[in-house]
Motif scaffolding. Sequence first.
Motif, PDB file in Angstrom:
ATOM      1  N   ILE A 117      -3.411   6.469  39.697  1.00 19.79           N
ATOM      2  CA  ILE A 117      -2.033   6.638  39.829  1.00 19.79           C
ATOM      3  C   ILE A 117      -1.409   7.825  39.059  1.00 19.79           C
ATOM      4  O   ILE A 117      -0.545   8.741  39.955  1.00 19.79           O
ATOM      5  CB  ILE A 117      -1.018   5.406  39.712  1.00 19.79           C
TER       6      ILE A 117
ATOM      7  N   ALA B 180      -0.451  -5.828  40.851  1.00 22.99           N
ATOM      8  CA  ALA B 180      -0.699  -4.287  40.460  1.00 22.99           C
ATOM      9  C   ALA B 180      -1.031  -3.435  41.516  1.00 22.99           C
ATOM     10  O   ALA B 180      -0.237  -2.233  41.797  1.00 22.99           O
ATOM     11  CB  ALA B 180      -1.273  -4.184  39.109  1.00 22.99           C
ATOM     12  N   PRO B 181      -2.243  -3.735  42.087  1.00 22.49           N
ATOM     13  CA  PRO B 181      -2.646  -2.783  43.159  1.00 22.49           C
ATOM     14  C   PRO B 181      -1.388  -2.640  44.379  1.00 22.49           C
ATOM     15  O   PRO B 181      -1.257  -1.630  44.733  1.00 22.49           O
ATOM     16  CB  PRO B 181      -3.806  -3.489  43.913  1.00 22.49           C
TER      17      PRO B 181
ATOM     18  N   LEU C 172       1.194  -0.625  42.948  1.00 25.35           N
ATOM     19  CA  LEU C 172       0.671   0.855  42.876  1.00 25.35           C
ATOM     20  C   LEU C 172       0.395   1.627  44.406  1.00 25.35           C
ATOM     21  O   LEU C 172       0.563   2.778  44.552  1.00 25.35           O
ATOM     22  CB  LEU C 172      -0.907   0.860  42.326  1.00 25.35           C
TER      23      LEU C 172
ATOM     24  N   GLU D 117      -4.149   3.027  34.055  1.00 26.04           N
ATOM     25  CA  GLU D 117      -4.116   3.347  35.453  1.00 26.04           C
ATOM     26  C   GLU D 117      -4.458   4.686  35.720  1.00 26.04           C
ATOM     27  O   GLU D 117      -3.312   5.587  35.989  1.00 26.04           O
ATOM     28  CB  GLU D 117      -2.658   2.740  36.043  1.00 26.04           C
TER      29      GLU D 117
ATOM     30  N   ALA E 219       1.464   5.181  32.177  1.00 18.81           N
ATOM     31  CA  ALA E 219       0.269   4.728  33.006  1.00 18.81           C
ATOM     32  C   ALA E 219      -0.892   5.025  32.516  1.00 18.81           C
ATOM     33  O   ALA E 219      -1.957   4.067  32.806  1.00 18.81           O
ATOM     34  CB  ALA E 219       0.598   5.538  34.375  1.00 18.81           C
TER      35      ALA E 219
ATOM     36  N   VAL F  47       5.841   3.155  39.254  1.00 17.61           N
ATOM     37  CA  VAL F  47       4.783   3.462  38.447  1.00 17.61           C
ATOM     38  C   VAL F  47       4.729   2.309  37.011  1.00 17.61           C
ATOM     39  O   VAL F  47       3.961   1.683  36.724  1.00 17.61           O
ATOM     40  CB  VAL F  47       4.247   4.686  38.136  1.00 17.61           C
TER      41      VAL F  47
ATOM     42  N   ALA G  53       4.376  -1.354  37.813  1.00 18.80           N
ATOM     43  CA  ALA G  53       2.889  -1.534  38.176  1.00 18.80           C
ATOM     44  C   ALA G  53       1.999  -1.756  37.174  1.00 18.80           C
ATOM     45  O   ALA G  53       1.298  -2.684  37.139  1.00 18.80           O
ATOM     46  CB  ALA G  53       2.516  -0.669  39.390  1.00 18.80           C
ATOM     47  N   ALA G  54       2.169  -0.726  36.158  1.00 23.53           N
ATOM     48  CA  ALA G  54       1.108  -0.661  35.248  1.00 23.53           C
ATOM     49  C   ALA G  54       2.041  -1.232  33.932  1.00 23.53           C
ATOM     50  O   ALA G  54       2.168  -0.884  32.690  1.00 23.53           O
ATOM     51  CB  ALA G  54       0.842   0.741  34.793  1.00 23.53           C
TER      52      ALA G  54
ATOM     53  N   ALA H  98       3.827   2.639  45.322  1.00 26.52           N
ATOM     54  CA  ALA H  98       4.210   3.834  44.724  1.00 26.52           C
ATOM     55  C   ALA H  98       3.438   5.148  45.117  1.00 26.52           C
ATOM     56  O   ALA H  98       4.359   6.201  45.207  1.00 26.52           O
ATOM     57  CB  ALA H  98       3.911   3.592  43.260  1.00 26.52           C
ATOM     58  N   ALA H  99       2.167   4.932  45.234  1.00 20.62           N
ATOM     59  CA  ALA H  99       1.337   6.200  45.798  1.00 20.62           C
ATOM     60  C   ALA H  99       1.910   6.535  47.271  1.00 20.62           C
ATOM     61  O   ALA H  99       2.105   7.763  47.307  1.00 20.62           O
ATOM     62  CB  ALA H  99       0.045   5.759  45.624  1.00 20.62           C
TER      63      ALA H  99
END
Lengths: 503, 169
Positions: free
Chosen positions: A421, A285-286, A289, A418, A413, A326, A329-330, A292-293
């Motif tokens: 994000i 997930a990190p 993320l 999260e 999210a 996102v 990831a979440a 994505a970020a």
Amino acid sequence: MEKYFLDYDWTVMAPELIILAAAALLSVIDLLLKEGGNRRLLGWISLAAVIGAGVVAAQQLGDPAYEILSDTYRVDDFARVFKLILLAGTGLILLGSFREMDREGKEARGEYIYLLLAALLGGMMLTSSADLITLFVGLELLSLASYILAGIRRKRTDSNEAAWKYVVMGGVSSAFILYGMSFVYGLTGTTNLYTAQQRLFEAYNSGYEPFVLLSLFLMLLGFAFKAASAPFHMWAPDVYQGAATPVTSFLAVVSKAAAFSLILRVLLGTYLFLLQAGPWQELVAPALLVIAAASMVIGNTAALRQTRTKRMMAYSSVAHAGYMLVPLAAVAGAMLFESTIYYLIAYLFMTLGAFTVLMVVERETGNEHLASFAGLSRRSPLAAAAMTVFLVSLAGIPITAGFFGKFYILIHAVTAREFWIAAVMLVTTVVSYFYYFGVIRMMYFRPPSDGKKVPIPAGAAVVILISLAGTLLLGFLPQWTLDFLGQMDWMSTLSPVRDTLGQ
Amino acid sequence: MIEMNGEFIAFLILSIMAIGGAVFMLNFVRVVHMVLSLAFTMLSIAGIYVLLNAEFLAAIQVLIYTGAVSILMLFGIMLTRHRDQEAEGVRPWHKFFSFVGVAAFLGILLHTLYRTPFTEETADVGRFSVDWLGETVFKQYVIPFEAVSVLLLVALVGAVILARKESKS
């Protein structure tokens, strides 16, 4: 009992078969037609095939999941919805680009059409398979056809450069994906995603944890390339700029949707056990993320400095890839599939609409500088108004499709807790206002360089209207789509088809 | 402790040849030399397949990669400008960062591979025969097999589009 070839119901494969038959038929008709003759017929046949396949796929919605030959072909609601998105995107691109391809790809009109269909076929195979080999072949079919489409304007150096860059970068990313897949096969001895998941789970618990994670991260590297998300987005601006505009919109919409279906399918089908085992929260997930970020930040800030509209749209599509990553990831959030697919549909309409207007303007002025939009409100009020809606929607301002797309992703999210994000998403969205509104300012507050009207071809006008209707409907009545998506059987994506478990 | 037997010595020689060919391919200046060293690498990899009891794969590797692909590349070079030399236009820091990136990637891979040794028994590879392979391809994997034929057709059409001469110019 082992099932053979004809024990299966092959009618479920009808959408793919229609597209395949149309592509084969068109290549033969193209041979028989006079050289330099009118290729309009080919366009209509391809459009009919895409619509036919779409109707069949839509009728199958809600049917129970079905698989052929131990999941090398698998059709479930996930596959059907994605297939409809791909078909809608390709259909609109075909409709909008009849006139454009007459002008751009003079010597390759027929090829343009059936390569587009071949790419679509590859994308459809990507959506409806749970087997590594079929997935990879589908991916390569999509990629290979896209490489050629990017280089189809042979006389232009930027088109050649685009094709060349795309081939090299695409080849590298395919190599990463394949390397990751080889670890999966090495650990499990199967190419079936669900069997692989069980055996990876065993391998994970018996000390091969690093290999499991290595295979996942190698594949993620390749997937991030294919979806054009940062920091693997380097190819996107050059390729988007060099390719003909219809091809660019195909890459931005259809290719990207197919890449997301692949990412979701592989990660959810094979690696979901990591969620219980622990490393999903700690590592996967990190990593997702951060990708994505980074896509949101890099895409939106780089787009600020662009003076060419196609490059700007390329960076904007990088940012949108970030938003769409996102939900995955979440993964623990409330509406994983609904928010991703809602965003994809919204993205389809607004991006295609914007690209079609861009194509019309680009043809009229002969360049793709931002300045070519100057005074569009006077040269073509309708196109300017439509473009404004698309840009407002891309920026995510209420009440448009893009707003609700972002809103649902944010809800997802936040329910997954999260928060950072969500904050990045809000801040980068505000940043994106600057360049989207730059275009709107250009259209309404700058005097046109010449007072000529911008004529809109009939096909392009229809595409703009459909996209406009889609963007506004999704904005005014988001509940319709959400209810519709809520009725789908998403959970069937996660497990093998019941009645064939005993194989 | 690694046992020094014939298999290990053969593996050592073959892997050195494979890696050497790859390194030479990167460092040669003339394109023809690059292709030849690439063919050399492919041939050594075929040797490694033989060591792994994958004789069919080794034969295919020699036929397709060492044979067909290399010859095709040579033809391509001979029919175009083959005296091209690579221009040194890359910025130095660019090279440095690529090196760091690749070295880090290699480090991670080696770390992973060596930290977790395989303790399991080797599977019995006796049943992986050619007819079993054929049966699998044409029974279970018939859909991707057909898709590959479409893929090849697309590649062929693409090559024609990108390479054909202008009809009138």
